[in-house]
Design an enzyme around this catalytic site. Structure first.
Site, PDB file in Angstrom:
ATOM      1  CB  CYS A   5      -7.125  -3.615   0.517  1.00  0.00           C
ATOM      2  SG  CYS A   5      -7.718  -2.568  -0.821  1.00  0.00           S
TER       3      CYS A   5
ATOM      4  CB  CYS B 218      -7.572  -5.337  -5.380  1.00  0.00           C
ATOM      5  SG  CYS B 218      -7.899  -3.750  -4.573  1.00  0.00           S
TER       6      CYS B 218
ATOM      7  CE  LYS C  63     -48.501  30.745 -24.747  1.00  0.00           C
ATOM      8  NZ  LYS C  63     -49.939  30.425 -24.582  1.00  0.00           N
TER       9      LYS C  63
ATOM     10  CE  LYS D 262     -42.598  22.575 -23.291  1.00  0.00           C
ATOM     11  NZ  LYS D 262     -43.118  21.202 -23.118  1.00  0.00           N
TER      12      LYS D 262
ATOM     13  CD  GLU E 295     -49.635  30.809 -20.999  1.00  0.00           C
ATOM     14  OE1 GLU E 295     -49.716  29.618 -21.397  1.00  0.00           O
ATOM     15  OE2 GLU E 295     -50.017  31.782 -21.677  1.00  0.00           O
TER      16      GLU E 295
ATOM     17  CG  ASP F 216     -35.697  19.143 -26.389  1.00  0.00           C
ATOM     18  OD1 ASP F 216     -36.555  19.013 -27.283  1.00  0.00           O
ATOM     19  OD2 ASP F 216     -35.949  19.535 -25.238  1.00  0.00           O
TER      20      ASP F 216
ATOM     21  CB  SER G 177     -43.779  22.104 -31.601  1.00  0.00           C
ATOM     22  OG  SER G 177     -42.817  22.298 -32.620  1.00  0.00           O
TER      23      SER G 177
END
Length: 673
Positions: free
Chosen positions: A430, A406, A288, A111, A109, A33, A78
């Protein structure tokens, strides 16, 4: 611009062929898409450059020659897509503007994510099944569709007359349960498994041998009528679906007739929540216009009806670009690459950061700064980069390398051969590893500083009183600040200071363990203390010398050596010793009675704890293992001992109960304290 459009046309054509003709999708629907809408937007901006072969005017690819080609009398178009409420309402406005002063209802409905087909019935008998193909021409798969169990081969109805000619459209798919069983069967037979239910359904339906399709758990769900002679006389989409069920067709498990577009949105949210519990895969819902006359009034665009659209769920995959790749340092010193993305909405959230896990994954994906990538997310799954698109790679894209130092503390980064993860060697220094280092250092089996729990540590870090573990031994200098911490009274502060002071007298083994060197647990720390006797000797040891220590393998030896080679770690060590941490000087080594022996503890011990038993064994030179092997000297078994006891019996390893064990220990001068 035309070059970019040609590139998109070719790329979409390639994926159309894979999806519609080969039934082997190479990208997700949302990625497709994205490409399609990118091309469509360019064509709208530059209409004079629209190409004759643009896929925006077509549906898919050409049919394969192995099945007979069939031309659709009514093209199988489609649907257009909408992706959010704003798009949905815009669709409704376009519909209602073309139907002024008319009430519009919407049929909603599921899909279904399957393979669209068309079924022809003559006098109620199935005579042909055809795939969608490119929308104009499909493939005759009649023999295969006849094997689908829930698909009616002959129509029956007690309420309605069977039409002379009927063309029904719908989806063939594979329910989730059937898909899981099919893949399990494929795996058991040593055959290739399917990536998802849609691929499984498509691959099954397009087999030349219908016996293969018959063995697959396929299902057909009707969603519409293309032709009916004589006309069925129905006036709405909703009634048409109910009519199909009367003839024997199965339809998707949810249909809703909505009186407004706002109600459609509510149904969308409901279906999205129910999606995980459905028996079939869906990727959205179809909206629809319900009235069939209104559908005729609205008509069609070149490739899609104006009266229907697909309302897609938030994309599970989407395309975006990698803006930067940073390296994060975790609590244990692990370096993790994180891709900073151009923010993209995927799986219901906006994603701007994705972990790339390690340098090996970067190499596997060949991902570079500036690349276009597919980001995948579904449900609560952490987003991930699933694919890199080299065809979109800019010339200035940067290759990513593992940093040498680092990014937090500048200590050397180490990655032993055979390891997937790179780590910062500045464990004690650290800042990124600070919390974990402190938590481990003060734990009971390390320096055993009672009372310095997580709540204290977090408060001290916020006040910047702890930059590393050596600062613990200077907390007494900040007594007034400590008293100002919420819920920390005079007694609590004094108890903490006393516990810190008491911890200064320890053993070399405990101190080594407290340093948190990767791969060095209690047993290894004790072995190192016994072998090298002094901290200075351990600091000076090279990898070869370390490897000779019992319980130290090649990789652990490298980790230990790297730890003591890091200048920052040595600086913290020196400060710890200067603060007064000490242990008894080593005495002349004597051979311990259980030196080097491997013992196993199993079951529930009632007269002692496992820690007590372990300490007694270690004091005599033994090593306590978690598993029984041929090298095990003895197994100490308590109540409810299980598989370890069985394995000891099988290997002929001596087994001792608690009472006998304590008697043996007493003979060596070891008693419960």
């Amino acid at each position: 611009m035309i070059e970019q459009m040609r590139q998109l046309i070719q790329l979409i054509a390639k994926h159309n062929h894979a999806y519609y003709v080969m039934d082997q999708p190479t990208i997700s629907d949302s990625e497709y898409d994205h490409l399609f809408h990118q091309l469509k937007a360019l064509e709208e901006q530059y209409p004079e450059l629209v190409q004759a072969d643009s896929p925006t005017t077509k549906v898919g690819g050409q049919a394969l020659s192995k099945f007979e080609s069939v031309t659709h009398v009514v093209p199988m178009l489609s649907l257009g897509n909408v992706f959010n409420q704003e798009d949905l309402f815009a669709f409704a406005r376009r519909v209602e503007e073309r139907l002024p002063n008319q009430k519009v209802q919407y049929e909603v409905e599921l899909k279904l994510d399957g393979l669209a087909i068309s079924l022809w019935y003559e006098n109620g008998v199935l005579v042909r099944g055809v795939t969608r193909g490119d929308g104009e021409t499909g493939e005759d798969i009649t023999q295969n569709v006849k094997t689908i169990r829930n698909l009616p081969k002959v129509l029956h109805s007690e309420k309605y007359e069977i039409p002379r000619l009927l063309e029904v459209r719908g989806e063939v798919l594979m329910p989730k349960s059937g898909f899981e069983k099919l893949n399990a069967d494929q795996e058991a037979k040593g055959e290739k498994t399917f990536a998802n239910p849609r691929n499984a359904a498509a691959g099954s339906l397009r087999q030349l041998d219908p016996n293969i399709a018959a063995a697959r758990p396929l299902a057909f769900y009707a969603y519409g009528i293309a032709q009916c002679e004589p006309n069925h006389g129905l006036t709405t989409m909703h009634d048409s679906l109910q009519w199909l069920t009367e003839l024997g067709f199965q339809i998707a498990e949810r249909q809703y007739l909505c009186n407004s577009i706002q109600e459609v949105q509510q149904r969308y949210e409901q279906i999205q929540q129910e999606r995980p519990n459905l028996q079939v895969e869906i990727d959205g819902m179809v909206v629809k216009v319900d009235d069939l006359k209104q559908q005729q009034q609205l008509g069609f665009l070149s490739r899609e009806p104006r009266w229907a659209t697909a309302y897609k769920f938030p994309a599970q995959a989407a395309l975006t670009t990698v803006e930067q790749i940073d390296w994060q340092v975790g609590r244990t010193g692990t370096l993790t690459p994180v891709a900073r993305l151009n923010p993209v909405f995927v799986g219901g959230v906006t994603v701007s950061n994705v972990t790339l896990h390690n340098i090996g994954e970067i190499h596997r994906l060949d991902v570079r700064i500036g690349d276009t990538v597919s980001v995948y997310r579904t449900g609560d799954v952490i987003p991930k980069v699933e694919k890199v698109w080299p065809e979109f790679r800019p010339a200035e894209a940067e290759v990513v390398h593992l940093p040498e130092s680092c990014p937090v503390c500048a200590s050397p980064v180490v990655m032993p051969e055979g390891e997937a993860l790179a780590r910062c060697s500045g464990g004690l220094y650290c800042a990124a590893q600070r919390i974990e280092a402190i938590r481990h250092f003060v734990s009971r089996k390390a320096m055993d500083i009672e009372g310095l729990g997580d709540r204290w540590v977090e408060s001290l870090l916020r006040l910047d009183l702890l930059k590393d573990v050596a600062d613990i031994y200077h907390l007494h200098e900040h007594r007034e600040t400590l008293l100002g911490i919420e819920k920390m009274g005079e007694k609590s502060v004094q108890n903490l200071i006393d516990a810190i002071e008491a911890s200064k007298k320890t053993t070399l083994a405990r101190f080594i363990y407290a340093l948190g060197i990767r791969g060095v647990g209690e047993t290894t720390a004790r072995m190192l203390a016994n072998t090298f006797q002094t901290l200075e000797a351990l600091k000076a040891a090279n990898v070869e010398a370390l490897k000779k220590t019992p319980d130290v393998g090649d990789i652990t030896a490298e980790w230990i050596a790297d730890f003591f080679l890091a200048p920052h770690n040595i600086e913290v060590l020196d400060r710890l010793i200067a603060a007064g941490i000490h242990w008894d000087a080593p005495t002349a080594p004597t051979r311990q009675p259980l030196n080097g022996e491997s013992w196993v503890l199993t079951g529930t011990l009632e007269q002692m704890t496992r820690d007590q038993a372990t300490q007694m064994l270690q004091a005599l030179g033994a090593r306590v293992s978690g598993s029984v092997s041929s090298k095990t000297k003895c197994v100490v078994a308590g109540e409810k001992a299980g598989s370890k006891l069985e394995k000891a019996a099988k290997l002929g390893i001596p087994v001792m109960n608690e009472t006998d064990f304590l008697s043996l220990m007493a003979g060596y001068g070891q008693t419960l304290s």
